[in-house]
Design a protein around this motif. Structure first.
Motif, PDB file in Angstrom:
ATOM      1  N   MET A  84       0.776  -1.242  -0.144  1.00  0.00           N
ATOM      2  CA  MET A  84      -0.044   0.196   0.006  1.00  0.00           C
ATOM      3  C   MET A  84       1.029   1.285  -0.061  1.00  0.00           C
ATOM      4  SD  MET A  84      -3.203   1.307   0.156  1.00  0.00           S
ATOM      5  CE  MET A  84      -4.358  -0.127   0.766  1.00  0.00           C
ATOM      6  N   LYS A  85       0.605   2.076  -1.095  1.00  0.00           N
ATOM      7  CA  LYS A  85       1.575   3.355  -0.964  1.00  0.00           C
ATOM      8  C   LYS A  85       0.199   4.416  -0.672  1.00  0.00           C
ATOM      9  CE  LYS A  85       4.871   2.026  -4.281  1.00  0.00           C
ATOM     10  NZ  LYS A  85       6.058   2.314  -3.544  1.00  0.00           N
ATOM     11  N   GLN A  86       0.800   5.761  -0.153  1.00  0.00           N
ATOM     12  CA  GLN A  86       0.127   6.781  -0.217  1.00  0.00           C
ATOM     13  C   GLN A  86       0.751   8.213  -0.799  1.00  0.00           C
ATOM     14  OE1 GLN A  86      -0.818   6.762   4.250  1.00  0.00           O
ATOM     15  NE2 GLN A  86       1.000   8.159   4.647  1.00  0.00           N
ATOM     16  N   LYS A  87      -0.207   9.221  -0.984  1.00  0.00           N
ATOM     17  CA  LYS A  87       0.398  10.366  -1.227  1.00  0.00           C
ATOM     18  C   LYS A  87      -0.492  11.680  -0.831  1.00  0.00           C
ATOM     19  CE  LYS A  87       2.237  12.875  -5.400  1.00  0.00           C
ATOM     20  NZ  LYS A  87       3.567  13.143  -4.397  1.00  0.00           N
ATOM     21  N   TRP A  88       0.031  12.643  -0.324  1.00  0.00           N
ATOM     22  CA  TRP A  88      -0.529  13.871  -0.287  1.00  0.00           C
ATOM     23  C   TRP A  88      -0.855  14.647  -1.518  1.00  0.00           C
ATOM     24  CZ3 TRP A  88      -3.552  15.043   3.949  1.00  0.00           C
ATOM     25  CH2 TRP A  88      -3.108  14.472   5.246  1.00  0.00           C
ATOM     26  N   PHE A  89      -1.975  15.209  -1.640  1.00  0.00           N
ATOM     27  CA  PHE A  89      -2.216  16.078  -2.627  1.00  0.00           C
ATOM     28  C   PHE A  89      -2.823  17.402  -1.818  1.00  0.00           C
ATOM     29  CE2 PHE A  89      -2.242  12.060  -5.112  1.00  0.00           C
ATOM     30  CZ  PHE A  89      -2.273  12.664  -6.081  1.00  0.00           C
ATOM     31  N   SER A  90      -2.288  18.593  -2.818  1.00  0.00           N
ATOM     32  CA  SER A  90      -2.711  19.885  -2.047  1.00  0.00           C
ATOM     33  C   SER A  90      -3.460  20.786  -3.329  1.00  0.00           C
ATOM     34  CB  SER A  90      -1.425  20.568  -1.695  1.00  0.00           C
ATOM     35  OG  SER A  90      -0.803  19.820  -0.606  1.00  0.00           O
ATOM     36  N   ALA A  91      -4.395  21.453  -2.839  1.00  0.00           N
ATOM     37  CA  ALA A  91      -4.952  22.535  -3.551  1.00  0.00           C
ATOM     38  C   ALA A  91      -4.490  23.844  -3.072  1.00  0.00           C
ATOM     39  CB  ALA A  91      -6.683  22.386  -3.352  1.00  0.00           C
ATOM     40  N   LEU A  92      -3.751  24.757  -3.760  1.00  0.00           N
ATOM     41  CA  LEU A  92      -3.450  25.806  -3.389  1.00  0.00           C
ATOM     42  C   LEU A  92      -3.881  27.118  -3.977  1.00  0.00           C
ATOM     43  CD1 LEU A  92       0.431  24.831  -3.117  1.00  0.00           C
ATOM     44  CD2 LEU A  92      -1.301  24.773  -1.403  1.00  0.00           C
ATOM     45  N   SER A  93      -4.214  28.201  -3.293  1.00  0.00           N
ATOM     46  CA  SER A  93      -4.597  29.318  -4.168  1.00  0.00           C
ATOM     47  C   SER A  93      -3.925  30.612  -3.861  1.00  0.00           C
ATOM     48  CB  SER A  93      -6.147  29.771  -3.915  1.00  0.00           C
ATOM     49  OG  SER A  93      -6.505  30.624  -4.382  1.00  0.00           O
ATOM     50  N   GLU A  94      -3.273  31.372  -4.559  1.00  0.00           N
ATOM     51  CA  GLU A  94      -2.853  32.741  -4.509  1.00  0.00           C
ATOM     52  C   GLU A  94      -2.627  33.321  -6.040  1.00  0.00           C
ATOM     53  OE1 GLU A  94       1.217  33.364  -1.855  1.00  0.00           O
ATOM     54  OE2 GLU A  94       1.631  32.412  -3.813  1.00  0.00           O
ATOM     55  N   ASP A  95      -3.339  34.412  -5.890  1.00  0.00           N
ATOM     56  CA  ASP A  95      -3.338  35.202  -7.053  1.00  0.00           C
ATOM     57  C   ASP A  95      -2.113  35.631  -7.720  1.00  0.00           C
ATOM     58  OD1 ASP A  95      -6.085  34.942  -7.074  1.00  0.00           O
ATOM     59  OD2 ASP A  95      -6.622  36.911  -6.699  1.00  0.00           O
ATOM     60  N   ASN A  96      -1.156  36.180  -6.670  1.00  0.00           N
ATOM     61  CA  ASN A  96       0.146  36.655  -7.290  1.00  0.00           C
ATOM     62  C   ASN A  96       0.944  36.015  -6.246  1.00  0.00           C
ATOM     63  OD1 ASN A  96      -0.852  39.063  -8.758  1.00  0.00           O
ATOM     64  ND2 ASN A  96      -1.888  39.757  -7.047  1.00  0.00           N
ATOM     65  N   LEU A  97       2.409  36.021  -6.812  1.00  0.00           N
ATOM     66  CA  LEU A  97       3.391  35.032  -6.248  1.00  0.00           C
ATOM     67  C   LEU A  97       3.429  35.865  -4.916  1.00  0.00           C
ATOM     68  CD1 LEU A  97       6.029  35.432  -9.198  1.00  0.00           C
ATOM     69  CD2 LEU A  97       4.926  33.448  -8.243  1.00  0.00           C
ATOM     70  N   GLY A  98       3.761  34.803  -3.762  1.00  0.00           N
ATOM     71  CA  GLY A  98       4.043  35.403  -2.404  1.00  0.00           C
ATOM     72  C   GLY A  98       4.378  34.022  -1.833  1.00  0.00           C
ATOM     73  N   GLU A  99       4.064  33.840  -0.524  1.00  0.00           N
ATOM     74  CA  GLU A  99       4.437  32.983   0.482  1.00  0.00           C
ATOM     75  C   GLU A  99       3.776  31.604  -0.031  1.00  0.00           C
ATOM     76  OE1 GLU A  99       4.138  31.687   5.307  1.00  0.00           O
ATOM     77  OE2 GLU A  99       3.088  33.687   4.461  1.00  0.00           O
ATOM     78  N   THR A 100       2.521  31.406  -0.613  1.00  0.00           N
ATOM     79  CA  THR A 100       2.141  30.028  -0.896  1.00  0.00           C
ATOM     80  C   THR A 100       3.139  29.428  -1.891  1.00  0.00           C
ATOM     81  OG1 THR A 100       0.018  30.722  -0.304  1.00  0.00           O
ATOM     82  CG2 THR A 100       0.334  28.772  -1.854  1.00  0.00           C
ATOM     83  N   PHE A 101       3.450  30.310  -2.823  1.00  0.00           N
ATOM     84  CA  PHE A 101       4.261  29.786  -4.224  1.00  0.00           C
ATOM     85  C   PHE A 101       5.837  29.467  -3.622  1.00  0.00           C
ATOM     86  CE2 PHE A 101       7.090  30.036  -7.473  1.00  0.00           C
ATOM     87  CZ  PHE A 101       6.539  29.329  -8.556  1.00  0.00           C
ATOM     88  N   THR A 102       6.270  30.410  -2.760  1.00  0.00           N
ATOM     89  CA  THR A 102       7.601  30.192  -2.225  1.00  0.00           C
ATOM     90  C   THR A 102       7.734  28.880  -1.321  1.00  0.00           C
ATOM     91  OG1 THR A 102       8.144  32.521  -1.949  1.00  0.00           O
ATOM     92  CG2 THR A 102       9.567  31.283  -0.982  1.00  0.00           C
ATOM     93  N   LYS A 103       6.765  28.535  -0.516  1.00  0.00           N
ATOM     94  CA  LYS A 103       6.875  27.148   0.078  1.00  0.00           C
ATOM     95  C   LYS A 103       6.590  26.199  -0.889  1.00  0.00           C
ATOM     96  CE  LYS A 103       4.816  28.816   4.510  1.00  0.00           C
ATOM     97  NZ  LYS A 103       3.409  28.813   5.292  1.00  0.00           N
ATOM     98  N   HIS A 104       5.646  26.411  -2.146  1.00  0.00           N
ATOM     99  CA  HIS A 104       5.714  25.140  -3.008  1.00  0.00           C
ATOM    100  C   HIS A 104       6.740  24.721  -3.535  1.00  0.00           C
ATOM    101  CE1 HIS A 104       4.092  23.157  -6.346  1.00  0.00           C
ATOM    102  NE2 HIS A 104       4.398  24.184  -7.320  1.00  0.00           N
ATOM    103  N   TYR A 105       7.773  25.872  -4.038  1.00  0.00           N
ATOM    104  CA  TYR A 105       8.997  25.667  -4.552  1.00  0.00           C
ATOM    105  C   TYR A 105      10.125  24.989  -3.661  1.00  0.00           C
ATOM    106  CZ  TYR A 105      13.831  26.666  -6.160  1.00  0.00           C
ATOM    107  OH  TYR A 105      14.943  26.459  -6.467  1.00  0.00           O
TER     108      TYR A 105
END
Length: 323
Positions: A1-22
């Motif tokens: 059995m394997k598992q994986k997390w999927f994420s839905a992220l929303s950020e209109d402009n480049l910011g903290e969410t995108f930086t954490k994604h990178y």
């Protein structure tokens, strides 16, 4: 059995969410970029020139991304996606044409290498919802004009000078509104490998393009793409991935007069469209459904797990999936 997390992220402009994604994926991508040796990848100057020449409207966003993540030379070259390290994916995709057109696709790849991120952005005036690859590239997605794009590997190992298809699809969703506009981009921007791209827009127009680094794109009036190009290209990858069997299955389903849309989407959960060789690095990671009329999309995973998102109602969330 394997598992994986999927994420839905929303950020209109480049910011903290995108930086954490990178930050989450950067080490893996840097290792991938250097896999064949740094000097087998293009220089910063070559990447800079190629972006300015072929994707000029996207060039400022590349600069912004490099600035916000404090990119070094390797990061900047990697994120240009110009002549990247070759890679192979699976995928089956088709457009359901009866009543309300939708695009359905299975993404087949190595579970350990998939980002598993659905990212909603508004970088250039258009809102885009897309499954990401190579940090800011697109595997499949839709913009708020109702233009849908999806890729599949073309099955051929030819490598040339051009961009990784995820950044070309990003460019299309950022700056195109219709299938003809997307075709123009795919016809002029060079790709580094062979891919099949399926397009659908809000008018119900659809096309599939077979693109290659060695020849002009082939425009097809068919609502299907799998992992071979042409009718008789028996490549090793096409045989391994059962590309012809999957294509025939999709044709059978689309031509079945008793088939309805729910049954058609459900068929992507079964062999040969669904692949479960996760230990071998080749399995169906998700099924995506895009509805340009409703401006909504759905992700489906094994065991009945689903996530529905739209431009009007997008909810950031994390989903744990068992395989």
């Amino acid at each position: 059995m394997k598992q994986k997390w999927f994420s839905a992220l929303s950020e209109d402009n480049l910011g903290e969410t995108f930086t954490k994604h990178y930050e989450r994926f950067k080490e893996g991508y840097r290792a991938w970029f250097l896999k064949e040796g740094e000097f087998n990848r293009p220089t910063f100057k070559a990447c800079d020139k190629a972006l300015k020449q072929h994707l000029p409207e996207l060039y400022p966003q590349w600069e912004k991304i490099c600035n916000i993540i404090d990119a070094d030379d390797i990061d900047a070259r990697l994120l240009s996606l110009y002549c990247p390290t070759p890679y192979v994916t699976g995928c089956s995709q088709a457009v359901w044409l009866k009543s309300m057109p939708i695009l359905v696709r299975n993404y087949d790849y190595d579970l350990n290498l998939s980002e598993g991120v659905c990212l909603k952005t508004k970088w250039h005036g258009k809102t885009v919802i897309a499954m990401t690859d190579c940090i800011w590239g697109v595997l499949d997605g839709m913009n708020d004009d109702g233009l849908v794009v999806s890729l599949s590997f073309g099955g051929r190992g030819d490598v040339g000078k051009g961009f990784g298809i995820p950044i070309i699809l990003r460019y299309i969703l950022e700056f195109c509104s219709t299938v003809p506009e997307a075709i123009e981009v795919l016809s002029r921007v060079p790709t580094h490998m062979s891919y099949n791209v399926t397009l659908l827009d809000a008018s119900g127009m659809y096309k599939t393009l077979e693109i290659s680094p060695l020849s002009p794109p082939i425009l097809l009036d068919i609502p299907i793409a799998v992992n071979h190009q042409g009718n008789f290209a028996l490549t090793n990858y096409a045989i391994f991935s059962k590309s012809y069997e999957r294509r025939q299955q999709l044709l059978n389903k689309l031509q079945d007069p008793l088939m309805n849309v729910d049954a058609f989407i459900g068929s992507f959960e079964y062999s040969p469209l669904f692949v479960s060789n996760y230990d071998g690095g080749f399995g169906t990671i998700y099924t995506a459904v895009y509805n340009p009329t409703w401006r909504a999309m759905e992700l489906r995973w094994p065991h009945g797990i689903k996530m529905i998102q739209s431009f009007e109602h997008f909810e950031p969330m994390d989903v744990l999936v068992q395989y």
